[in-house]
Design a protein around this motif. Structure first.
Motif, PDB file in Angstrom:
ATOM      1  N   TRP A  63     -19.866 -46.627  71.037  1.00  0.00           N
ATOM      2  CA  TRP A  63     -20.172 -45.274  70.596  1.00  0.00           C
ATOM      3  C   TRP A  63     -20.185 -44.362  71.812  1.00  0.00           C
ATOM      4  N   LEU A  64     -19.338 -43.337  71.797  1.00  0.00           N
ATOM      5  CA  LEU A  64     -19.279 -42.357  72.869  1.00  0.00           C
ATOM      6  C   LEU A  64     -19.832 -41.048  72.313  1.00  0.00           C
ATOM      7  N   LEU A  65     -20.973 -40.616  72.831  1.00  0.00           N
ATOM      8  CA  LEU A  65     -21.670 -39.456  72.285  1.00  0.00           C
ATOM      9  C   LEU A  65     -21.994 -38.451  73.376  1.00  0.00           C
ATOM     10  N   ASP A  66     -22.215 -37.205  72.964  1.00  0.00           N
ATOM     11  CA  ASP A  66     -22.836 -36.261  73.878  1.00  0.00           C
ATOM     12  C   ASP A  66     -24.329 -36.217  73.574  1.00  0.00           C
ATOM     13  N   ALA A  67     -25.078 -35.524  74.421  1.00  0.00           N
ATOM     14  CA  ALA A  67     -26.539 -35.534  74.282  1.00  0.00           C
ATOM     15  C   ALA A  67     -26.980 -34.953  72.947  1.00  0.00           C
ATOM     16  N   ALA A  68     -26.245 -33.969  72.430  1.00  0.00           N
ATOM     17  CA  ALA A  68     -26.627 -33.360  71.157  1.00  0.00           C
ATOM     18  C   ALA A  68     -26.480 -34.362  70.007  1.00  0.00           C
ATOM     19  N   ALA A  69     -25.390 -35.102  69.999  1.00  0.00           N
ATOM     20  CA  ALA A  69     -25.185 -36.085  68.929  1.00  0.00           C
ATOM     21  C   ALA A  69     -26.171 -37.246  69.033  1.00  0.00           C
ATOM     22  N   ALA A  70     -26.656 -37.519  70.235  1.00  0.00           N
ATOM     23  CA  ALA A  70     -27.607 -38.618  70.438  1.00  0.00           C
ATOM     24  C   ALA A  70     -29.054 -38.172  70.348  1.00  0.00           C
TER      25      ALA A  70
END
Length: 260
Positions: A240-247
């Motif tokens: 899973w590759l996420l940015d801080a907002a999605a995480a």
């Protein structure tokens, strides 16, 4: 099947750049090991953002583009060249800028192609193309993709596998026509879980606050019928590759602080 691993980046731009660098490495390694590489592309803002980052990446010339097979996880069943088609967007973001072998760019059929408006026939033809590309070492009806990328929708859909729709329950066919999709256009073509799970690595891309609830649901034990992203797993790695907002809604014990 592999348990999910998470990498969280500060923002979507950094996520795209890091994912592009990661993809270059995977392609180069596969070409060194087996002579060629195969990648399944995804559309949407995150998939196209990754391709645009790859186009401008300093290391892109390390890839032998003539020995790369490109496939798609899903496609909007629209006429050839329609700006909403994933392949049209991918060509603009990257493909027209690199020396690919046209015979190894496996676009899904368009609605004005040889199958006309019959999405199910078009899906069956793509399944046949995948089967023809699979070798004895693949032990199945699709190639063992090196990397298969999927964008995660706010409703947890991946490819065009939407919660509770028939395609998400498919266990035999590798490609299906999708009818009545809850987001336009309603008619699509999509890989199914049997094809997705043949990949060595599955990467799920999610950026933005609108993806936070989807990431939480998919990573909190939901089933794939209710949360299709939960069913997208690779043979050796699920990333899973996420940015801080999605995480932002995920418990921090799911990923190390250094990954932020």
């Amino acid at each position: 099947m592999s348990a999910p691993q998470l990498v969280v980046h500060r923002d979507k731009e950094l996520m795209a750049q890091a994912a592009a660098a990661r993809l270059i490495t995977r392609i180069v390694d596969a070409q060194a090991a087996r002579g060629s590489a195969s990648v399944v592309l995804t559309g949407g803002r995150n998939g196209n953002g990754l391709l645009a980052a790859l186009r401008s990446a300093p290391a892109r010339d390390a890839v032998d583009w003539s020995r790369l097979d490109l496939w798609w996880g899903d496609e909007r069943f629209l006429p050839e060249g329609d700006p909403e088609r994933n392949v049209t967007q991918a060509r603009e973001a990257l493909l027209d800028s690199v020396p690919l072998d046209p015979a190894r760019v496996h676009a899904m059929p368009a609605s004005d192609g040889p199958y006309g408006s019959d999405a199910d026939a078009a899906a069956a033809a793509y399944a046949e193309e995948l089967a023809a590309a699979a070798g004895p070492e693949d032990h199945g009806p699709v190639p063992t993709f090196d990397v298969l990328m999927l964008g995660v929708g706010p409703d947890t859909h991946v490819a065009s596998l939407f919660p509770e729709l028939p395609a998400v329950r498919e266990t035999e066919r590798t490609v299906v026509g999708v009818h009545g999709a809850p987001k336009p256009p309603p008619t699509r073509i999509s890989l199914t879980f049997p094809a997705i799970r043949a990949a060595r690595e599955v990467w799920l891309l999610a950026a933005g606050e609108d993806k936070a609830k989807a990431a939480l649901l998919a990573l909190s034990g939901a089933g794939p019928v209710q949360a299709p992203a939960a069913g997208a797993v690779g043979r050796s790695r699920t990333l899973w590759l996420l940015d801080a907002a999605a995480a932002s809604l995920l418990p921090r014990d799911l990923y190390p602080p250094a990954s932020a």
